[in-house]
Scaffold this motif. Sequence first.
Motif, PDB file in Angstrom:
ATOM      1  N   GLY A  58     -10.706   1.604  -1.417  1.00  0.00           N
ATOM      2  CA  GLY A  58     -10.098   0.569  -0.408  1.00  0.00           C
ATOM      3  C   GLY A  58      -8.586   0.282  -0.445  1.00  0.00           C
ATOM      4  O   GLY A  58      -7.966   0.167   0.322  1.00  0.00           O
ATOM      5  N   ALA A  59      -8.031   0.251  -1.661  1.00  0.00           N
ATOM      6  CA  ALA A  59      -6.420  -0.041  -1.998  1.00  0.00           C
ATOM      7  C   ALA A  59      -5.872   1.302  -1.433  1.00  0.00           C
ATOM      8  O   ALA A  59      -4.730   1.067  -0.743  1.00  0.00           O
ATOM      9  N   LYS A  60      -6.299   2.440  -1.684  1.00  0.00           N
ATOM     10  CA  LYS A  60      -5.613   3.550  -1.086  1.00  0.00           C
ATOM     11  C   LYS A  60      -5.652   3.453   0.601  1.00  0.00           C
ATOM     12  O   LYS A  60      -4.600   3.822   1.152  1.00  0.00           O
ATOM     13  N   LEU A  61      -6.844   3.211   1.043  1.00  0.00           N
ATOM     14  CA  LEU A  61      -6.896   2.889   2.664  1.00  0.00           C
ATOM     15  C   LEU A  61      -5.971   1.870   3.084  1.00  0.00           C
ATOM     16  O   LEU A  61      -5.279   2.208   4.206  1.00  0.00           O
ATOM     17  N   LEU A 109       2.792  -8.092   6.342  1.00  0.00           N
ATOM     18  CA  LEU A 109       1.982  -6.840   6.985  1.00  0.00           C
ATOM     19  C   LEU A 109       0.769  -6.515   6.144  1.00  0.00           C
ATOM     20  O   LEU A 109      -0.227  -6.063   6.666  1.00  0.00           O
ATOM     21  N   ILE A 110       1.149  -6.170   4.715  1.00  0.00           N
ATOM     22  CA  ILE A 110       0.086  -5.583   3.940  1.00  0.00           C
ATOM     23  C   ILE A 110      -0.709  -6.564   3.601  1.00  0.00           C
ATOM     24  O   ILE A 110      -1.961  -6.205   3.318  1.00  0.00           O
ATOM     25  N   LYS A 111      -0.834  -7.781   3.545  1.00  0.00           N
ATOM     26  CA  LYS A 111      -1.406  -8.693   3.476  1.00  0.00           C
ATOM     27  C   LYS A 111      -2.530  -9.108   4.759  1.00  0.00           C
ATOM     28  O   LYS A 111      -3.774  -9.293   4.519  1.00  0.00           O
ATOM     29  N   ALA A 112      -1.839  -8.607   5.924  1.00  0.00           N
ATOM     30  CA  ALA A 112      -2.553  -8.887   7.174  1.00  0.00           C
ATOM     31  C   ALA A 112      -3.518  -7.735   7.185  1.00  0.00           C
ATOM     32  O   ALA A 112      -4.659  -7.786   8.032  1.00  0.00           O
ATOM     33  N   SER A 165      -7.474  -9.174  -5.210  1.00  0.00           N
ATOM     34  CA  SER A 165      -6.362 -10.031  -5.230  1.00  0.00           C
ATOM     35  C   SER A 165      -5.327  -9.619  -6.327  1.00  0.00           C
ATOM     36  O   SER A 165      -3.956  -9.318  -5.825  1.00  0.00           O
ATOM     37  N   LEU A 166      -5.824  -9.036  -7.484  1.00  0.00           N
ATOM     38  CA  LEU A 166      -4.817  -8.385  -8.162  1.00  0.00           C
ATOM     39  C   LEU A 166      -4.314  -7.079  -7.927  1.00  0.00           C
ATOM     40  O   LEU A 166      -2.967  -6.817  -8.040  1.00  0.00           O
ATOM     41  N   LEU A 167      -5.174  -6.215  -7.150  1.00  0.00           N
ATOM     42  CA  LEU A 167      -4.647  -4.910  -6.322  1.00  0.00           C
ATOM     43  C   LEU A 167      -3.736  -5.298  -5.309  1.00  0.00           C
ATOM     44  O   LEU A 167      -2.621  -4.510  -5.087  1.00  0.00           O
ATOM     45  N   TYR A 168      -3.804  -6.173  -4.384  1.00  0.00           N
ATOM     46  CA  TYR A 168      -2.859  -6.766  -3.484  1.00  0.00           C
ATOM     47  C   TYR A 168      -1.544  -7.138  -4.172  1.00  0.00           C
ATOM     48  O   TYR A 168      -0.429  -6.755  -3.661  1.00  0.00           O
ATOM     49  N   LEU A 169      -1.759  -7.920  -5.212  1.00  0.00           N
ATOM     50  CA  LEU A 169      -0.476  -8.430  -6.014  1.00  0.00           C
ATOM     51  C   LEU A 169       0.207  -7.003  -6.739  1.00  0.00           C
ATOM     52  O   LEU A 169       1.492  -6.975  -6.724  1.00  0.00           O
ATOM     53  N   LEU A 170      -0.493  -6.068  -7.016  1.00  0.00           N
ATOM     54  CA  LEU A 170       0.233  -4.887  -7.749  1.00  0.00           C
ATOM     55  C   LEU A 170       0.851  -4.216  -6.688  1.00  0.00           C
ATOM     56  O   LEU A 170       2.093  -3.754  -6.759  1.00  0.00           O
ATOM     57  N   ILE A 171       0.390  -3.929  -5.409  1.00  0.00           N
ATOM     58  CA  ILE A 171       0.987  -3.278  -4.027  1.00  0.00           C
ATOM     59  C   ILE A 171       2.140  -4.073  -3.830  1.00  0.00           C
ATOM     60  O   ILE A 171       3.289  -3.379  -3.592  1.00  0.00           O
ATOM     61  N   THR A 172       2.070  -5.320  -3.837  1.00  0.00           N
ATOM     62  CA  THR A 172       3.373  -6.208  -3.499  1.00  0.00           C
ATOM     63  C   THR A 172       4.393  -6.010  -4.600  1.00  0.00           C
ATOM     64  O   THR A 172       5.659  -6.017  -4.219  1.00  0.00           O
ATOM     65  N   ILE A 173       3.929  -5.988  -5.814  1.00  0.00           N
ATOM     66  CA  ILE A 173       5.039  -5.983  -6.943  1.00  0.00           C
ATOM     67  C   ILE A 173       5.798  -4.587  -6.792  1.00  0.00           C
ATOM     68  O   ILE A 173       6.990  -4.221  -6.745  1.00  0.00           O
TER      69      ILE A 173
END
Length: 229
Positions: free
Chosen positions: A14-17, A164-167, A201-209
């Motif tokens: 899911g994170a890759k997509l 955008l990435i959170k949206a 939420s941690l994966l979203y945070l990782l993408i953001t960092i």
Amino acid sequence: MDLLQGYGWLLLDGAKLTVLVGLGSMAIAIFLGLIGSWGKLAPSRLARGVAGTYTTVIRGIPELVLILLVYYGVPTLIQDITSAAGAEVIVDLNPFTAGVATIGFIYGAFATEVFRGAYLAVSKGQIEAARAMGMSTALTFRRITLPQMWRFALPGLGNVWMVLIKATALISVIQLPELMRNADIASRATRMPFTFYFAASLLYLLITIASMIFQQKAETWANRGVRRA
């Protein structure tokens, strides 16, 4: 003990997509942002009106409403119109295509304002000097204006990307198996909603960092040779 009950692979897929959706949407947003900023700064009243309407309307409607409107509303509208004309047409939008196009279209309105501000930040003296040297408008834009626009636009585009990435999580409502959708599937299957939503939420945070690090490097590269006051 496997805290994710064997569903960790589902979150990673899911994170890759999610990243793919984000990159595709950002490319569309940048393209529309360049066109929209040109429209807002154009001498044509029509172009300014179209660009102004686009940014005002899109920024005034919630993202979720637009996603549902495009994915569910547009196919139904087309089918109703063709049915009234005596033809039977079945329209079935691909969730990935619909999601990327909608998110890109939405954030193109924000990118428009970023590029407009970046263009206005470019020194007019340099543009006038280029024209005095005989450069055409197109050549001046390509060699003088656009490179400097990118430098001024990078911080704003970085913020657009972060939002955008959170949206992209909103696309879960149209059944696209991105990070939020897969986290929901795993949480329902295991009855461990906190664990999987927290992991998401941690994966979203990782993408953001990772995005912040990339943005800082990009800004450093774009500002090389620029004298700081």
